[in-house]
Design an enzyme around this catalytic site. Structure first.
Site, PDB file in Angstrom:
ATOM      1  N   CYS A  69       3.409  -0.358  -6.705  1.00 45.40           N
ATOM      2  CA  CYS A  69       3.101   0.927  -5.970  1.00 45.40           C
ATOM      3  C   CYS A  69       2.329   0.848  -4.844  1.00 45.40           C
ATOM      4  O   CYS A  69       1.734  -0.107  -4.306  1.00 45.40           O
ATOM      5  CB  CYS A  69       2.339   1.588  -7.258  1.00 45.40           C
ATOM      6  SG  CYS A  69       1.673   3.245  -6.723  1.00 45.40           S
TER       7      CYS A  69
ATOM      8  N   HIS B  54      -1.781   0.178  -0.030  1.00 46.69           N
ATOM      9  CA  HIS B  54      -2.417   0.709   0.848  1.00 46.69           C
ATOM     10  C   HIS B  54      -3.700  -0.199   1.163  1.00 46.69           C
ATOM     11  O   HIS B  54      -4.553  -0.262   2.114  1.00 46.69           O
ATOM     12  CB  HIS B  54      -3.175   2.120   0.066  1.00 46.69           C
ATOM     13  CG  HIS B  54      -2.092   3.258   0.516  1.00 46.69           C
ATOM     14  ND1 HIS B  54      -1.946   3.698   1.882  1.00 46.69           N
ATOM     15  CD2 HIS B  54      -1.814   4.350  -0.224  1.00 46.69           C
ATOM     16  CE1 HIS B  54      -1.002   4.715   1.742  1.00 46.69           C
ATOM     17  NE2 HIS B  54      -0.912   5.284   0.612  1.00 46.69           N
TER      18      HIS B  54
ATOM     19  N   HIS C  13      -1.866  -1.697 -10.918  1.00 42.67           N
ATOM     20  CA  HIS C  13      -2.501  -0.736 -11.911  1.00 42.67           C
ATOM     21  C   HIS C  13      -1.413   0.148 -12.549  1.00 42.67           C
ATOM     22  O   HIS C  13      -1.848   1.106 -13.017  1.00 42.67           O
ATOM     23  CB  HIS C  13      -3.279   0.200 -10.844  1.00 42.67           C
ATOM     24  CG  HIS C  13      -2.333   0.871  -9.884  1.00 42.67           C
ATOM     25  ND1 HIS C  13      -1.754   0.476  -8.710  1.00 42.67           N
ATOM     26  CD2 HIS C  13      -1.993   2.305  -9.904  1.00 42.67           C
ATOM     27  CE1 HIS C  13      -0.932   1.217  -7.838  1.00 42.67           C
ATOM     28  NE2 HIS C  13      -1.132   2.658  -8.731  1.00 42.67           N
TER      29      HIS C  13
END
Length: 366
Positions: A40, A45, A61
């Site tokens: 993801c 990030h 996650h």
């Protein structure tokens, strides 16, 4: 327990593979064998520095698996249960949790990258702490998570699909059904057709929106958006999106931004019909700023809605979305274009950064 391969991020060193030691679950904790985990943008990030990390982390996650062991006091799952892991584990005690707004929980420790008691289940070969990203750290074959993060689902749900329910799908579909509450017949634009954006498209189709305009540079992603329910697809390099939407549609009722780009966010109010709503689904880098014309918002009755985790209550929304998939209403398997072994998490993150493909899923066996 020691697992041979976990994907970690160490500040100053970047992404790597290393053996990790996993503790037994303590009170209120659940041990889970990971069967599939999605890759993801929230992991990216961290890797690219948009969200600075000071701790060495086990990444990941968005996952599904099987409960191996439960700690004292756990009552909602038992060994053998199939579960989807929710990264935003609510505390179930704060005022927002009590009001049914678990996505706004003020007591969660997920954003601190710890278990609720402030500890971590992971250590490295030197006995030093490694911290679970967003309280989970699913780029490892075994994890220990808070009980509120382990959401029981039907055994028939494929693990790869269940992994996506842990973050991207719940965020995207929830943005439509929970945050915006899009009514049937409403018009909508979706900017960005990655995993979250395509989930928004599916949510809009489920809600009965029309037309649904999907916007992306990638012809592959635009084609997939059309398969999943978009009625119009646009390459913004070839078409002025604002002019097209206003000239042909008179503006739209809802505009969803699923990239997390502050410059794109600035364009959203200009896409809206009077009374329309812009929905911020993609997460920007920390500290990003956008400039909005407040007169236009007030004069035209437009609004901007923030969307965290699809305004979802995991224990309610994840099983519901799983049932919709199993009933054929959410073809979530179409979001997955690559299945890789856990050891190739770094490669999957590189592909995500390059914007190639749709959604990669990692499994312990590849």
């Amino acid at each position: 327990m020691t697992v041979k391969h976990a994907t970690t991020f160490r500040p100053g060193s970047g992404v790597g593979q290393e053996p990790v030691h996993v503790s037994a679950p303590g009170p209120g904790q659940v041990g889970v064998s990971i069967r599939a985990t999605g890759v993801c943008h929230s992991d990216l990030h961290i890797v690219n520095g948009d969200w600075p990390a000071e701790q060495p982390l086990v990444l990941g996650h968005e996952a599904a698996g099987v409960v191996d062991e439960i700690g004292p006091g756990v009552t909602t799952v038992q060994p053998g249960d199939h579960v989807v892991l929710s990264w935003f584990a609510p505390c179930m005690r704060c005022s927002n949790c009590a009001a049914g707004r678990g996505w706004l929980c003020t007591g969660t420790t997920a954003l601190d990258n710890t278990l609720p008691d402030g500890t971590t289940p992971f250590t490295d070969d030197q006995g030093k702490d490694l911290w679970p990203y967003l309280g989970l750290g699913t780029f490892a074959p075994q994890v220990v998570v808070p009980e509120t993060a382990a959401v029981k689902v039907d055994d028939d749900l494929p693990f790869a699909v269940g992994a996506l329910l842990g973050c991207s799908v719940t965020t995207g579909v929830g943005a439509v059904l929970n945050t915006a509450r899009v009514p049937a017949g409403a018009s909508a634009v979706v900017i960005g057709c990655g995993g979250v954006g395509l989930s928004v498209v599916m949510g809009l189709k489920l809600a009965g929106a029309h037309p649904i305009v999907a916007v992306d540079f990638s012809p592959e992603k635009r084609a997939k958006a059309a398969e999943l329910g978009a009625t119009i697809t646009i390459d913004p390099r070839d078409t002025d999106l604002t002019a097209y939407v206003n000239d042909h549609l008179g503006g739209v009722d809802f505009a969803f931004e699923a990239i997390g780009n502050e410059k794109v966010i600035e364009t959203l109010p200009g896409l809206l019909a009077p009374g329309g709503s812009a929905v911020l689904v993609g997460m920007t880098r920390i500290g990003a700023r956008s400039t909005i014309d407040p007169y236009d918002l007030a004069d035209q009755g437009k609004s901007i809605l923030g969307c965290n985790y699809g305004s979802s209550v995991a224990r309610v929304d994840i099983p519901r979305l799983a049932k919709l998939h199993l009933a054929g209403h959410l073809p979530l398997e179409q979001l997955i274009d690559k299945v890789r072994p856990l050891a190739e998490a770094g490669l999957a993150l590189d592909e995500l950064a390059a914007g190639t493909g749709l959604r990669s899923v990692l499994t312990p066996t590849g």
